[in-house]
Design a protein around this motif. Sequence first.
Motif, PDB file in Angstrom:
ATOM      1  N   GLU A  39       0.841  -1.191   0.000  1.00  0.00           N
ATOM      2  CA  GLU A  39       0.000   0.000   0.000  1.00  0.00           C
ATOM      3  C   GLU A  39       0.880   1.246   0.000  1.00  0.00           C
ATOM      4  N   TYR A  40       0.729   2.058  -1.005  1.00  0.00           N
ATOM      5  CA  TYR A  40       1.446   3.326  -1.109  1.00  0.00           C
ATOM      6  C   TYR A  40       0.414   4.437  -1.188  1.00  0.00           C
ATOM      7  N   PRO A  41       0.786   5.668  -0.807  1.00  0.00           N
ATOM      8  CA  PRO A  41      -0.189   6.757  -0.829  1.00  0.00           C
ATOM      9  C   PRO A  41      -0.816   6.976  -2.202  1.00  0.00           C
ATOM     10  N   SER A  42      -0.091   6.729  -3.279  1.00  0.00           N
ATOM     11  CA  SER A  42      -0.640   6.956  -4.610  1.00  0.00           C
ATOM     12  C   SER A  42      -1.626   5.859  -5.019  1.00  0.00           C
ATOM     13  N   LEU A  43      -1.474   4.629  -4.470  1.00  0.00           N
ATOM     14  CA  LEU A  43      -2.346   3.525  -4.866  1.00  0.00           C
ATOM     15  C   LEU A  43      -3.645   3.500  -4.066  1.00  0.00           C
ATOM     16  N   GLY A  44      -3.559   3.624  -2.763  1.00  0.00           N
ATOM     17  CA  GLY A  44      -4.740   3.681  -1.923  1.00  0.00           C
ATOM     18  C   GLY A  44      -5.261   2.334  -1.467  1.00  0.00           C
ATOM     19  N   THR A  45      -5.093   1.269  -2.212  1.00  0.00           N
ATOM     20  CA  THR A  45      -5.584  -0.038  -1.804  1.00  0.00           C
ATOM     21  C   THR A  45      -4.420  -0.964  -1.512  1.00  0.00           C
ATOM     22  N   MET A  46      -4.694  -1.942  -0.663  1.00  0.00           N
ATOM     23  CA  MET A  46      -3.662  -2.907  -0.315  1.00  0.00           C
ATOM     24  C   MET A  46      -4.066  -4.265  -0.889  1.00  0.00           C
ATOM     25  N   ARG A  47      -3.170  -4.867  -1.639  1.00  0.00           N
ATOM     26  CA  ARG A  47      -3.385  -6.195  -2.204  1.00  0.00           C
ATOM     27  C   ARG A  47      -2.240  -7.097  -1.780  1.00  0.00           C
ATOM     28  N   LYS A  48      -2.509  -8.382  -1.811  1.00  0.00           N
ATOM     29  CA  LYS A  48      -1.480  -9.353  -1.459  1.00  0.00           C
ATOM     30  C   LYS A  48      -0.358  -9.264  -2.498  1.00  0.00           C
ATOM     31  N   PRO A  49       0.892  -9.098  -2.050  1.00  0.00           N
ATOM     32  CA  PRO A  49       2.006  -9.061  -3.002  1.00  0.00           C
ATOM     33  C   PRO A  49       2.140 -10.375  -3.753  1.00  0.00           C
ATOM     34  N   LEU A  50       2.630 -10.282  -4.949  1.00  0.00           N
ATOM     35  CA  LEU A  50       2.818 -11.442  -5.802  1.00  0.00           C
ATOM     36  C   LEU A  50       3.774 -12.434  -5.144  1.00  0.00           C
ATOM     37  N   PHE A  51       3.469 -13.708  -5.212  1.00  0.00           N
ATOM     38  CA  PHE A  51       4.274 -14.809  -4.688  1.00  0.00           C
ATOM     39  C   PHE A  51       4.339 -14.875  -3.164  1.00  0.00           C
ATOM     40  N   MET A  52       3.514 -14.101  -2.438  1.00  0.00           N
ATOM     41  CA  MET A  52       3.477 -14.212  -0.983  1.00  0.00           C
ATOM     42  C   MET A  52       2.349 -15.180  -0.610  1.00  0.00           C
TER      43      MET A  52
END
Length: 193
Positions: A130-143
């Motif tokens: 999650e970064y200020p420019s994105l706003g949403t949090m998603r599961k990182p790839l391969f985690m």
Amino acid sequence: MLCLDARWLGRKKLIPKDWSTRRYDFSFVLPPIAALTLTNRTAKILTGDGREQTVAIHWQHNGGIGYGSIRAMFICQCGYRAFRLFDCFGAFRCHNCATALGGVRYACQQTSRKGRKYLQSQRLRRFLGEYPSLGTMRKPLFMHRKTYGALLNRLRQIEANPERRKYKGNRLTERALRPNNMYSVQVAHIADV
């Protein structure tokens, strides 16, 4: 803070173990360091603003049964052996000297208790994507989902008190908010070819 790391130089096999001399142009890796001349006993640092400093190198023996390797360490002006030397007040110094002079502090040492909780939560949020420019949090790839869930629970525990999320400090820059560890997550292989 700019630092020169002997472990990184050793991993890249830049420090000679014989009596040869090697000169490297470091302006593309560390812009303030123009050139680095390495022998097995000394490191001569030439900075872009014309400063020149010679630092001694000590070879530390790692013992063990059937395991005998050596690794390079810098010897600071104070005589302390250190892997990293920080560019502080016109010279490269160990962490102890740089801290004593007031030049090197970790971000968590510059903030209050409430600020440290905010720093932890923001670093964990950025690690999770999650970064200020994105706003949403998603599961990182391969985690793995289980790891992602555990890190989300850890984030919820840190942010359990709503007043911790409203911290505003002028010392926490975008660079200080970047995650600086892997939170015990193993990096997955993208493809085994």
